[in-house]
Scaffold this motif. Structure first.
Motif, mmCIF file in Angstrom:
data_model
loop_
_atom_site.group_PDB
_atom_site.id
_atom_site.type_symbol
_atom_site.label_atom_id
_atom_site.label_comp_id
_atom_site.label_asym_id
_atom_site.label_seq_id
_atom_site.Cartn_x
_atom_site.Cartn_y
_atom_site.Cartn_z
ATOM 1 N N ILE A 218 0.867 -1.186 0.000
ATOM 2 C CA ILE A 218 0.000 0.000 0.000
ATOM 3 C C ILE A 218 0.899 1.230 0.000
ATOM 4 O O ILE A 218 1.680 1.437 0.937
ATOM 5 C CB ILE A 218 -0.935 0.010 1.219
ATOM 6 N N THR A 219 0.829 2.031 -1.038
ATOM 7 C CA THR A 219 1.640 3.237 -1.126
ATOM 8 C C THR A 219 0.770 4.458 -0.825
ATOM 9 O O THR A 219 -0.333 4.593 -1.342
ATOM 10 C CB THR A 219 2.257 3.391 -2.527
ATOM 11 N N VAL A 220 1.291 5.313 0.025
ATOM 12 C CA VAL A 220 0.604 6.556 0.401
ATOM 13 C C VAL A 220 1.624 7.681 0.269
ATOM 14 O O VAL A 220 2.594 7.741 1.041
ATOM 15 C CB VAL A 220 0.054 6.492 1.834
ATOM 16 N N GLU A 221 1.427 8.559 -0.685
ATOM 17 C CA GLU A 221 2.350 9.668 -0.920
ATOM 18 C C GLU A 221 1.578 10.983 -0.854
ATOM 19 O O GLU A 221 0.521 11.128 -1.468
ATOM 20 C CB GLU A 221 3.023 9.551 -2.285
ATOM 21 N N SER B 191 4.911 18.306 6.967
ATOM 22 C CA SER B 191 5.127 16.940 7.455
ATOM 23 C C SER B 191 3.845 16.117 7.498
ATOM 24 O O SER B 191 3.680 15.246 8.357
ATOM 25 C CB SER B 191 5.743 16.990 8.852
ATOM 26 N N GLU B 192 2.912 16.377 6.604
ATOM 27 C CA GLU B 192 1.652 15.632 6.594
ATOM 28 C C GLU B 192 1.897 14.155 6.281
ATOM 29 O O GLU B 192 2.797 13.813 5.507
ATOM 30 C CB GLU B 192 0.691 16.216 5.555
ATOM 31 N N PHE B 193 1.083 13.309 6.876
ATOM 32 C CA PHE B 193 1.155 11.882 6.574
ATOM 33 C C PHE B 193 -0.202 11.245 6.804
ATOM 34 O O PHE B 193 -1.057 11.794 7.504
ATOM 35 C CB PHE B 193 2.211 11.175 7.432
ATOM 36 N N ALA B 194 -0.375 10.070 6.214
ATOM 37 C CA ALA B 194 -1.593 9.266 6.402
ATOM 38 C C ALA B 194 -1.187 7.805 6.404
ATOM 39 O O ALA B 194 -0.363 7.385 5.583
ATOM 40 C CB ALA B 194 -2.607 9.542 5.303
ATOM 41 N N ILE C 280 -12.231 8.305 9.525
ATOM 42 C CA ILE C 280 -10.894 7.891 9.930
ATOM 43 C C ILE C 280 -10.990 6.959 11.128
ATOM 44 O O ILE C 280 -11.769 7.181 12.050
ATOM 45 C CB ILE C 280 -10.025 9.129 10.248
ATOM 46 N N ALA C 281 -10.189 5.892 11.095
ATOM 47 C CA ALA C 281 -10.139 4.843 12.127
ATOM 48 C C ALA C 281 -11.333 3.897 12.052
ATOM 49 O O ALA C 281 -11.482 3.034 12.928
ATOM 50 C CB ALA C 281 -10.024 5.426 13.527
ATOM 51 N N ASN C 282 -12.167 4.010 11.013
ATOM 52 C CA ASN C 282 -13.269 3.081 10.803
ATOM 53 C C ASN C 282 -13.186 2.516 9.389
ATOM 54 O O ASN C 282 -12.797 3.214 8.442
ATOM 55 C CB ASN C 282 -14.619 3.778 10.991
ATOM 56 N N MET C 283 -13.552 1.236 9.256
ATOM 57 C CA MET C 283 -13.530 0.585 7.951
ATOM 58 C C MET C 283 -14.608 1.183 7.052
ATOM 59 O O MET C 283 -15.755 1.329 7.451
ATOM 60 C CB MET C 283 -13.741 -0.917 8.102
ATOM 61 N N ALA C 284 -14.202 1.545 5.840
ATOM 62 C CA ALA C 284 -15.142 2.089 4.850
ATOM 63 C C ALA C 284 -15.222 1.119 3.672
ATOM 64 O O ALA C 284 -14.197 0.596 3.221
ATOM 65 C CB ALA C 284 -14.697 3.462 4.382
ATOM 66 N N LEU D 4 -9.218 1.253 5.305
ATOM 67 C CA LEU D 4 -9.181 1.654 6.707
ATOM 68 C C LEU D 4 -8.019 2.636 6.878
ATOM 69 O O LEU D 4 -6.856 2.251 6.838
ATOM 70 C CB LEU D 4 -8.980 0.447 7.630
ATOM 71 N N VAL D 5 -8.371 3.916 7.019
ATOM 72 C CA VAL D 5 -7.368 4.952 7.284
ATOM 73 C C VAL D 5 -7.203 5.014 8.799
ATOM 74 O O VAL D 5 -8.060 5.526 9.513
ATOM 75 C CB VAL D 5 -7.810 6.311 6.706
ATOM 76 N N SER D 6 -6.097 4.461 9.279
ATOM 77 C CA SER D 6 -5.925 4.329 10.722
ATOM 78 C C SER D 6 -5.492 5.616 11.389
ATOM 79 O O SER D 6 -5.853 5.895 12.537
ATOM 80 C CB SER D 6 -4.906 3.227 11.026
ATOM 81 N N GLU D 7 -4.724 6.449 10.686
ATOM 82 C CA GLU D 7 -4.201 7.661 11.332
ATOM 83 C C GLU D 7 -3.831 8.677 10.256
ATOM 84 O O GLU D 7 -3.346 8.321 9.176
ATOM 85 C CB GLU D 7 -2.970 7.319 12.171
ATOM 86 N N THR D 8 -4.040 9.951 10.569
ATOM 87 C CA THR D 8 -3.635 11.025 9.666
ATOM 88 C C THR D 8 -3.099 12.199 10.476
ATOM 89 O O THR D 8 -3.446 12.371 11.656
ATOM 90 C CB THR D 8 -4.810 11.527 8.798
#
Length: 500
Positions: free
Chosen positions: A105-108, A141-144, A185-189, A201-205
């Motif tokens: 899973i790539t997140v940029e 320094s944003e991240f997800a 965020i933090a819930n399965m979509a 599932l976006v666990s943290e941003t």
């Protein structure tokens, strides 16, 4: 006139050696605008490349392969490192690393072209997204972090745009395929599309509303293949059983995490393999020991039954007593028979004393037969007891051997759990293996200056050749017009001598 021109050329050649370098330097510096222009262009291009180029970092770790403790008679491989290197590069190990770190899973973050990456590296805070509020670009320094991103095969490798919204919500879009879904965020979509089910599932941003990230899912097999090519694994020294593993990448934290997870996964699988083998062996020895214990219990029960049947706990003593009784009865019987023989010499067969002696002999014989029969039973019981005791001894020795082997196997199992050791764990590299930004900028400026000087020299050479050709042609015309027809011949001869 010809002689005058030849003398002029000779004087020019004599003075050239002393002032040639000064003339050349002056002619080069006269093209200052060209030197500065080339230097500025090359330096600008070099600085832009240095600012946009992603630095490459390298992290490494060391693994020691220890020799296995072995049972007597077992052979031990002398150089296991070559085999372990291939195991470290195997899909079994790397698949565990990919699944654990979610490398498929790539997140940029969405960065502004050219300068966005440089600005984001320098900014350690969360920025206001967008350029003048538009575009969703991030500058800090944003991240997800995405823990789950499941999708059907046709959507693999397709770029999705994750946009952070208010109230801990987000939207996931794919404009080309007209896919749009919302989630918390933090819930399965989940979203059902014509291609299949999408789960995320976006666990943290860490980003402000409006910030965008480009996310995609890559097949795990492709990531594993890429890791197999990127990992540099080799044995440190000849037959040292110390393996060095290194990895290069643009994200120092990620490459160190990959290496550490690789080492941990390798150790886990080694321990699991050894534990599995030990469990199988222990199960076998436990089963054998249990069967041996049951046999011993059966033998003890049979021995107790034999002793109970004869009403004594010491058949040897009873056998000795019966033997003494048998000897006494045999002696008594012999005496009675001797006495009967003596009586027969004096009386007839029907004499009362003869009849009494015969009856006494018969009684003694019956007692002796009864004792001998009992002795035979005792002897058979003793033989059975001897056999039972022999079986007990054999099974007891076997049981002790099984218990000793199981204890040794327990010790070997504990030792084999540390069959491999991580000597040096991977650390986060602080300095890139590529040139520093300052060094690249200075190099670009120097290179621009050198290329500017070369451009000036090239221009002087081209201009000088053109002017020399025009000068010779003008002199030739003057001499011809002055009525010297031999000038062409003399000039060609002089030219040939000069070239030679």
């Amino acid at each position: 006139m010809n002689r005058y021109l030849q003398q002029l050329r000779k004087d020019s050649k004599d003075g050239k050696g002393a002032s040639d370098s000064i003339f050349q330097l002056g002619s080069i510096l006269r093209n200052g605008w060209l030197i500065v222009s080339v230097a500025i262009i090359v330096a600008t291009l070099g600085i832009i490349y240095a600012l946009t180029m992603t630095p490459v970092y390298e992290s490494n770790m060391l693994i020691e392969i220890k020799r296995n403790a072995s049972l007597p008679g077992e052979n031990q491989a002398e150089t296991p490192a070559a085999t372990e290197i291939e195991i470290l590069r195997s899909r079994s190990i790397l698949s565990g690393v990919v699944n654990s770190l979610k490398l498929d899973i790539t997140v940029e973050p969405k960065l502004f072209p050219v300068v966005g990456s440089f600005i984001a590296k320098k900014n350690k805070k969360v920025s206001n997204p967008g350029l003048f509020g538009l575009g969703g670009y991030v500058w800090g320094s944003e991240f997800a972090r995405i823990s789950v991103f499941n999708m059907p095969a046709p959507l693999m490798r397709k770029p999705f745009v994750l946009t952070i919204a208010d109230n801990h919500e987000f939207t996931l879009t794919q404009e080309e395929l007209a896919i749009r879904m919302r989630g918390q965020i933090a819930n399965m979509a989940r979203a059902h599309t014509k291609y299949g089910l999408i789960e995320i599932l976006v666990s943290e941003t860490s980003a402000k509303p409006g910030a965008q990230f480009v996310v995609s899912r890559i097949p795990a097999s492709q990531v594993v293949a890429g890791l197999q090519k990127s990992l540099a694994i080799s044995e440190k020294g000849r037959q040292s059983n110390v393996i060095g593993v290194s990895l290069r990448g643009s994200k120092p934290e990620l490459i160190s995490r990959i290496l550490n997870e690789l080492g941990s996964e390798y150790v886990r699988q080694q321990v699991a393999e050894k534990s599995g083998e030990a469990k199988k062996a222990l199960a076998f020895y436990n089963q054998q020991a249990e069967e041996s214990k049951k046999i011993l219990q059966k033998l003890d029960a049979r021995l107790a039954e034999v002793l109970r049947r004869h009403g004594t706990s010491d058949l040897s003593e009873e056998a000795r007593t019966l033997a003494e009784q048998s000897v006494a009865l045999q002696t008594k019987l012999a005496e009675k028979e001797q006495k009967k023989v003596e009586l027969l010499g004096r009386f007839a067969e029907l004499h009362p004393e003869i009849i009494t002696a015969t009856r006494n002999i018969e009684d003694a014989s019956r007692d002796l037969s009864r004792i001998e029969a009992k002795r035979q039973v005792i002897a058979a019981a003793q033989q059975e007891i001897i056999s039972l005791n022999r079986d007990k001894q054999i099974n007891s020795e076997m049981n002790v051997a099984l218990l000793n082997t199981r204890q040794k196997l327990d010790a070997l199992t504990q030792y084999n759990n540390v069959h491999v050791r991580l000597v040096d764990r991977a650390e986060v590299p602080m300095q890139p293996v590529t040139l520093k930004l300052s060094v690249m900028i200075v190099t670009a400026c120097l290179l621009g200056l050198v290329l500017g000087v070369l451009a000036s020299m090239l221009k002087n050479a081209i201009v000088g050749r053109h002017q020399g050709a025009e000068g010779v042609e003008s002199v030739r015309r003057i001499m011809i017009s002055a009525g010297n027809p031999n000038y062409e011949v003399d000039n060609r001869a002089d030219k040939k001598s000069t070239e030679s």
